[in-house]
Design a protein around this motif. Structure first.
Motif, short mmCIF file in Angstrom:
data_model
loop_
_atom_site.label_atom_id
_atom_site.label_comp_id
_atom_site.label_asym_id
_atom_site.label_seq_id
_atom_site.Cartn_x
_atom_site.Cartn_y
_atom_site.Cartn_z
N GLY A 162 -35.08 -8.42 -19.46
CA GLY A 162 -33.91 -7.29 -19.80
C GLY A 162 -34.15 -6.80 -21.11
N CYS A 163 -34.08 -7.58 -22.03
CA CYS A 163 -34.15 -7.17 -23.58
C CYS A 163 -35.29 -6.45 -23.88
CB CYS A 163 -34.29 -8.55 -24.53
SG CYS A 163 -33.79 -7.99 -26.16
N LEU A 203 -35.23 -2.96 -22.17
CA LEU A 203 -34.55 -1.97 -23.03
C LEU A 203 -35.07 -1.37 -24.15
CD1 LEU A 203 -30.93 -3.56 -22.83
CD2 LEU A 203 -31.64 -1.63 -21.54
N GLY A 213 -38.02 0.70 -22.86
CA GLY A 213 -37.22 2.09 -22.42
C GLY A 213 -37.06 3.02 -23.70
N GLY A 267 -40.90 0.71 -20.35
CA GLY A 267 -40.05 -0.27 -20.49
C GLY A 267 -40.09 -1.55 -19.41
#
Length: 846
Positions: free
Chosen positions: A296-297, A300, A303, A324
């Motif tokens: 997830g990090c 982000l 992205g 991302g």
């Protein structure tokens, strides 16, 4: 769009869960019927039947409910069962044959794990001076070539004792050696409520255990390692030594190794205790949480880069999320590989791939379907994964989160609303509420697994984890991973230094929390009905607000109260004595009512393993016994006294009893008592009358100094003998000629040829005799001459090496129930010549 329709989702989910249940339940069978060939034939036959049904035009949507049930539940369940049966038969066949146990082989090996080394110690007495500067190492290796073709390609779990420093420098992950090794069957101690090492060896596909015979044939170093193992070894080396530009090594290097590589060997006991008290021990395991947060990090971060590139015209508009997704998937895959790919990381990687793919392709993401796919995928790859505690912790945690947030989070092809209109306060409030809900779901979901696996819960974990989890997952862990991937050493050193600094702050925060908040609370293992009630209550509590009947989940609280009342303790009018399976050593527990006594604690090893903390203490804690009236240490040999430290760390001990001055040395302070002949100690309804030694002016280290005591409860008499040799046995027979016949004798010196003399047998006249020994140990205990003498006297014999822990429970009528841990257990337990029933009732001889 062709393929599976969205309205097929319930059918797919039901089939996946049924298949997973079929695979997992086979691991708990006491026996595996048939053979690998039979199981393979059944699997092929089932596939043929399914294919014929499909080709015949039968569809579950067009026929009655019975056919629907057949397609959606029965066939997937049977398919999973047959697959697991075939795979588990294969796993048993990939173990060292019993005929090769204890044999020596010259093999070419490739080290496939990060070797764990510690200062060398001797097994008996004080460490020898010759071991100073030498190391004891444990590692896992794959056989690349050997004189026996059955070994090639197999995995061995090996020890190298008193290894020279020069060899220690070259023993690295990926290195190749030619060694002479002595191999043993993959076997472990079997005790109630403790870690099943034998099951773990089977689940890890270990062909054999053993040790290096460096005295017979000096190991030959062939070449250094390469590939992923080499990368992992280099990362560990850099973390241990610190960057060249720094004057000091990283202060939190052990924690950094645990987070990056899954190597927790360097973490000291104080830090382990701190993490347990604050409920943050899971942060050092390579869990699915870590993989998900890393993905997830980086998603982000990728992205943001993608949108920036799109704005600058460097990337085609409309596709910034692709970068991302690629960054998140690359980070998740890289971290999984570097960490050694544990089960929880594999699960998270599968789910991350499904979730990232759904986001990138703008498709609806169903967390339940992702969890079911991950579950089936893991079990197909490793059908015995259900034996791994990490498997349950990982999947239950994700399941609890999905239950809590079901219907609230969706990713589909609809455009996501802009967050620009949201105030910073609203975002922080949303994050805080979601974090509290997440921690609530995880704490409730982990309650029963924590009690069953770890025999306790952390009362402060809910609050502490609210800060610790995002701190580690969003700041510390990404920094460690970026530092590992950074090719510029000075920059990597700076990134790791920042992560090291934050880990220091995290430890300080945990220490502060531990001082002001309640910590670890020990709970006994609850009964089946308590577990069921708590599980139902937990599921209701983690449901989102508004679910009908959710308030009934507070039944969890009385379930915990019932489980914590000590229901599992023997009744006041009963007495239980357990000879625990600690390998080549001795550990005995005696309990009646509220009173508990331990006689010897088993061994400890250079790697930090202790029978006291791994077997004795967990066994008693699972029964709700946190307080011990007396810890009796018969003498100073490591196989009897090695686990003392582990017991004292985990249990509250009122008194330590040992021969002579041994007790004061074990405690490093005054306050112990001596087991001097003629003295009697009373513990509730049972007592111990000491018969030996006759003086307190002994150091307690020698076998001759062993505490010998006659334990009595009502009319039951049990003789505890330590490691006394035959000359002491003859003195005892002469000193106490009128000793009544004993009901149970713990055989002296594990059944050594130098003990259990004819004089002892004629004097004690035991009805039951227990040998506590290691399986096919090099000492050969018990000796055949000794067992023959006991059998000739009419005694019934038990051996922990063959039967695991042996429990004797007497009631006030004289009835005796005997339970052997290895009988009626799992299919991987090897049964030997003694085929008696698991439970039997014997009448006590008056």
């Amino acid at each position: 769009m062709t393929g599976i329709r969205l309205d097929d989702r319930p059918n797919i989910l039901l089939g996946l869960w049924a298949c997973a249940a079929g695979i997992g339940q086979v691991a708990y069978w006491p026996e595996l019927p048939g053979s690998q060939t039979v199981a393979g034939a059944a699997l092929l036959g089932l596939l043929a039947v399914t294919l014929l049904l499909m080709l015949s035009g039968v569809r579950p949507v067009t026929v009655n409910r019975r056919v629907v049930l057949l397609f959606r539940v029965v066939l997937p369940f049977l398919f999973g069962t047959c697959w697991a049966l075939w795979a588990n038969h294969q796993a048993l066949e990939r173990r060292l044959p019993e005929s090769l146990h204890g044999t020596d082989h010259t093999l070419e090996l490739e080290v496939v794990s990060l070797p764990q080394a510690a200062p060398a110690v001797s097994f008996f007495g004080a460490p020898r001076a010759a071991t100073v500067g030498y190391l004891d190492a444990r590692f896992r290796a794959r056989v690349t070539d050997g004189e026996d073709a059955r070994f090639v390609g197999r995995i061995l779990q090996l020890g190298w004792y008193r290894m020279a420093p020069a060899d220690a420098e070259r023993l690295e992950a990926g290195s190749r050696w030619r060694m002479r090794v002595r191999v043993k069957q993959p076997r472990g101690s079997v005790n109630p409520h403790t870690f099943d090492y034998e099951a773990w060896l089977l689940e890890q596909d270990i062909f054999a255990t053993g040790y290096v015979r460096d005295r017979d044939n000096e190991p030959l170093f062939l070449r250094a390692g390469a590939g992923l193992n080499r990368i992992r070894e280099d990362l560990r080396s850099h973390l241990d030594s610190g960057a060249q530009l720094q004057e000091l090594a990283y202060k939190q290097a052990p924690l950094m190794r645990a987070l990056l590589l899954g190597d927790r060997s360097g973490i000291d006991e104080a830090t382990r205790k701190l993490l347990q008290n604050t409920g943050t021990a899971h942060l050092l395991a390579i869990s699915g949480l870590h993989v998900g947060m890393v993905a997830g990090c980086f998603f982000l971060f990728g992205g943001v880069l993608g949108r920036t590139a799109a704005v600058l015209g460097a990337m085609r508009a409309g596709n910034p999320v692709y970068l991302g997704g690629a960054a998140g998937l690359f980070a998740a895959l890289t971290y999984t590989l570097i960490s050694g790919a544990p089960l929880s990381a594999q699960r998270a990687l599968v789910m991350a791939m499904v979730a990232l793919g759904a986001v990138v392709l703008r498709r609806r993401f169903d967390g339940h379907l992702g969890l079911a796919l991950a579950l089936c995928g893991i079990l197909f790859w490793q059908p015995l994964a259900v034996l791994n505690a990490g498997f349950w912790l990982s999947f239950i945690a994700v399941g609890a989160l999905l239950l809590r947030f079901q219907g609230r989070v969706r990713v589909d092809d609809r455009p996501m609303p802009s967050t620009g209109c949201l105030s910073l306060g609203t975002r922080w409030r949303t994050w805080l509420v979601s974090g509290v809900h997440s921690q609530w779901a995880i704490v409730i979901g982990m309650l029963i697994p924590s009690v069953l696996i770890f025999h306790g819960v952390s009362l402060s974990g809910l609050v502490v984890n609210l800060f610790a989890i995002p701190w580690v997952g969003l700041l510390i862990l990404p920094l460690i991973l970026v530092g590992a991937l950074c090719p510029v050493e000075p920059l990597a050193a700076g990134i790791w230094a920042l992560a090291d600094l934050q880990l220091g702050w995290l430890v300080a925060f945990l220490e502060s929390a531990d001082r002001v908040a309640p910590g670890w609370y020990v709970l006994p293992v609850p009964g089946p009905w308590v577990i069921l009630l708590a599980a139902v209550g937990g599921v209701l509590l983690v449901m989102p607000p508004g679910v009908p009947g959710r308030g009934l989940g507070w039944l969890l609280i009385p379930a915990i109260a019932v489980g914590g009342t000590g229901w599992q303790r023997p009744l006041p009018d009963s007495f239980e004595l357990t000879v625990l399976d600690v390998g080549q050593g001795l550990a005995v527990t005696a309990v009646s009512g509220a009173h508990t006594v331990i006689f010897d604690t088993g061994a400890s090893s250079a790697s930090g393993w202790s029978a006291g903390s791994s077997i004795v203490a967990p066994y008693l804690q699972a029964q709700g016994r946190q307080k011990v009236d007396a810890l009796i240490v018969s003498h100073g040999d490591r196989d009897h006294a090695g686990g003392v430290g582990g017991v004292l760390e985990q249990l509250e001990v009122d008194n330590v009893v040992a021969p002579g001055s041994l007790g004061q040395r074990l405690l490093a302070k005054p306050g112990s008592r001596s087991c001097r002949a003629g003295h009697t100690a009373q513990y509730g309804s049972f007592s111990i009358h000491w018969l030996w030694p006759r003086t307190t002016s002994v150091n307690g280290e020698e076998n001759d100094h062993s505490c010998v005591g006659l334990l009595q409860w009502n009319h039951v008499r049990i003789l505890l003998t330590g490691d006394i040799p035959s000359r002491v046995e003859m003195q005892l027979a002469a000193l106490y000629p009128d000793l009544p016949a004993v009901d149970l004798l713990i055989a002296p010196h594990h059944g050594s040829r130098t003990s259990s003399s004819a004089a002892l047998i004629a004097w004690a006249q035991p009805s039951l005799v227990v040998f506590s020994a290691g399986y096919k140990h090099r000492f050969g205990h018990p000796h055949p001459d000794v067992t023959a003498r006991y059998r000739a006297a009419g005694a019934t014999l038990f051996n922990t090496a063959q039967e695991g822990a042996i429990q004797f429970q007497w009631d006030d009528t004289g009835g005796l129930e005997i339970t052997r841990a290895r009988q009626g257990g799992r299919f991987w337990y090897q049964h030997h010549s003694d085929k008696k029933d698991n439970n039997q009732i014997l009448s006590h001889r008056q």
